[in-house]
Design a protein around this motif. Structure first.
Motif, PDB file in Angstrom:
ATOM      1  N   LEU A   1      -1.800  -9.057   1.077  1.00  0.00           N
ATOM      2  CA  LEU A   1      -1.589  -7.767   1.450  1.00  0.00           C
ATOM      3  C   LEU A   1      -1.052  -7.392   2.751  1.00  0.00           C
ATOM      4  CD1 LEU A   1      -4.520  -5.680  -0.536  1.00  0.00           C
ATOM      5  CD2 LEU A   1      -2.051  -6.064  -1.062  1.00  0.00           C
TER       6      LEU A   1
ATOM      7  N   HIS B   1       2.691  -7.804   3.123  1.00  0.00           N
ATOM      8  CA  HIS B   1       3.474  -6.500   2.647  1.00  0.00           C
ATOM      9  C   HIS B   1       3.455  -5.431   3.410  1.00  0.00           C
ATOM     10  CE1 HIS B   1       4.984  -8.149  -1.258  1.00  0.00           C
ATOM     11  NE2 HIS B   1       4.084  -9.079  -1.132  1.00  0.00           N
TER      12      HIS B   1
ATOM     13  N   VAL C   1      -0.049  -6.734  -5.659  1.00  0.00           N
ATOM     14  CA  VAL C   1       0.579  -5.871  -4.861  1.00  0.00           C
ATOM     15  C   VAL C   1       0.968  -4.823  -5.783  1.00  0.00           C
ATOM     16  CG1 VAL C   1       2.813  -5.168  -3.916  1.00  0.00           C
ATOM     17  CG2 VAL C   1       1.380  -7.083  -3.008  1.00  0.00           C
TER      18      VAL C   1
END
Lengths: 136, 383
Positions: B28, B31, B116
């Motif tokens: 994560l 991102h 995601v």
């Protein structure tokens, strides 16, 4: 021949003077009495009763009057047992169904929009007297 | 595009397995998500208490933790939750979805893409739901306001109907009388009775004058209703003195003695407040018929932290029983039938006072005395 008068109650002085002329013009045999308020009418009726001079054959009562309007006056008059049979016709400026219903519910014998035009007015008064004669 | 919008969102991972937590965080973080961690319910509560958590990844199977209980609390707080479940736990996953989890991920099949997508989707869904709720709330508010407005309109409509009924009635009367007097005039002229003709003409003139008064009154009434209220601070003392000056001739003719109290400064629309005093003074001049000296007082006192202003005069014949009726349009007292008037003046006063958020009433403190009292949102501070 009846001597019982016909009574008109209207707060407007010009309206009363006009009616005075119309009554004469109509050639009414009955005398006429012009009053300017509901309380004047009540006083007049009580006195007529006391003097034994005879109650009016007909009362024309304007609905729209200051203080006590015609329908309030009508209700008060009808409260007296001895005035229950009096013939009372309400005069008004507007042909309003609510007013008409209220007047009839309060004990009016008739409901008349004030005549627009002298000929109509005289005709209305003549017809009214014709009605008393027929009844007499 | 989505990643930019959702960058820096805080995703709390609640999992007792350190390796799993680490993996999720790595994926994560790359991102742009911030990923605080908790290995127990207790730790999770601490992070949640700090606030700002946008999404929770919750492992279904933490020893000593009631995952369903925690889930329902998070759902109640409108925090989007993605469940992390073990292999072969699809039935459990479906159950947690029923309890309000946004999504679930089978740890055994977890990929960067599925993780995601699940987190972004959950955050978006809950955000949209919140927005929807906000709109629904706004809609409910607007609906409520509309309902109020509708009720106000219905009242105004009813008032208007009653008013038009009264107005039509009051207009027809002089018309009927004038019409009949025209007929009379016609006859008198034909018969050469010029004296009668003259008196019939007078009656017609009176009718016309009365109609003109009614029209003027109606025009002023509608002006009060429809013009914008532009308020300013008014020196009531000066304003009243100007009105008194205007009526000077009548005041001297009637030998009216005027006492003016210490008047405050108030907020109001100058022209309307002048009209209010002009009407009340003219009213007193018109209807006051004292047997002795004719007195008028312009009063002002603070009652319950509010200025109560007034116009007091003697020689008045308004009975106490009529105190409320006199503000009704076209209402006239029997005693005043020979005095020129339309029955609109006091209705106008009431409208002016009400437009200023105040109220007006009549006090009859003793026989033959009228004291009109009103408030116009004045704050008690002498000027």
């Amino acid at each position: 021949m009846t001597t019982r008068p016909i009574v008109l109650v209207d707060d407007n002085g010009d309206a009363l003077r006009l009616a005075d002329f119309v009554f004469q013009e109509a050639g009414l045999r009955a005398r006429h009495v012009l009053l300017q308020s509901g309380s004047e009418l009540l006083t007049y009726l009580e006195r007529a009763l006391a003097d034994g001079e005879g109650l009016p054959c007909c009362i024309l009562l304007d609905i729209s009057m200051p203080d006590m309007n015609g329908i309030d006056v009508l209700s008060l008059v009808r409260q007296r047992e001895c005035f229950k049979e009096l013939r009372i016709i309400m005069l008004t400026n507007s042909n309003d169904s609510d007013d008409r219903e209220r007047a009839l519910a309060a004990g009016a014998d008739g409901y008349q929009v004030k005549p627009f035009g002298l000929t109509e007015f005289i005709e209305f008064i003549r017809q009214l007297e014709g009605d008393f004669r027929a009844e007499a | 595009m989505g990643s930019e919008v959702l960058a820096h969102k805080k995703v709390l991972v609640i999992d007792d397995d350190r390796v799993d937590r680490l993996m999720v965080r790595e994926l994560l973080s790359s991102h742009g998500f911030l990923v605080p961690e908790a290995q127990s319910e207790e730790e999770a509560c601490r992070v949640l208490a700090e606030g700002g958590v946008d999404c929770v990844l919750l492992d279904y199977n933490i020893p000593g933790t009631d995952a369903i209980g925690l889930l329902s609390r998070l759902v109640a707080d409108k925090v989007p939750v993605v469940m992390l479940t073990g292999e072969g736990n699809e039935a459990v996953a479906v159950e947690t979805m029923k309890q309000g989890a946004q999504d679930y991920i089978n740890k055994g099949r977890l990929t960067e893409e599925s993780l995601v997508r699940a987190v972004r989707g959950s955050i978006k869904t809950v955000e949209l739901r919140r927005e929807l709720e906000r709109h629904q709330e706004e809609l409910a508010n607007v609906n409520e306001q509309l309902k109020e407005k509708l009720e106000q309109l219905e009242t105004i409509n009813g008032d208007l109907r009653a008013f038009v009924h009264l107005a039509a009635h009051d207009f027809r009367e002089p018309l009927q009388i004038m019409h009949n007097y025209c007929d009379l005039l016609d006859r008198a002229l034909n018969q050469g009775k010029s004296e009668s003709a003259q008196s019939f003409l007078e009656a017609i003139r009176r009718g016309a004058k009365r109609l003109a008064h009614l029209v003027d009154g109606l025009r002023t009434l509608t002006k009060i209703d429809h013009s914008n209220l532009v308020q300013e601070e008014l020196d009531l003392k000066r304003l009243v003195e100007e009105v008194v000056q205007e009526l000077d001739v009548q005041i001297r003719e009637r030998a009216l003695q005027i006492e003016i109290a210490e008047l405050p400064r108030v907020r109001g629309q100058k022209a309307l407040i002048e009209e209010l005093y002009r009407n009340l003074l003219a009213n007193a001049l018109k209807y006051g018929r004292p047997s002795g000296p004719f007195l008028l007082r312009l009063t002002a006192e603070v009652i319950q932290n509010e200025w109560v202003l007034g116009v007091w005069n003697n020689g008045s014949s308004i009975p106490k029983s009529e105190a409320e009726k006199i503000f009704q349009p076209f209402f006239r007292l029997l005693e005043h039938r020979e005095i020129e008037g339309t029955g609109i003046g006091l209705t106008m006063c009431k409208k002016i006072v009400e437009r200023h958020g105040g109220r007006i009433w009549l006090d009859v403190p003793e026989r033959e005395v009228a004291h009109f009292l009103f408030t116009i949102n004045g704050t008690p501070e002498r000027g």
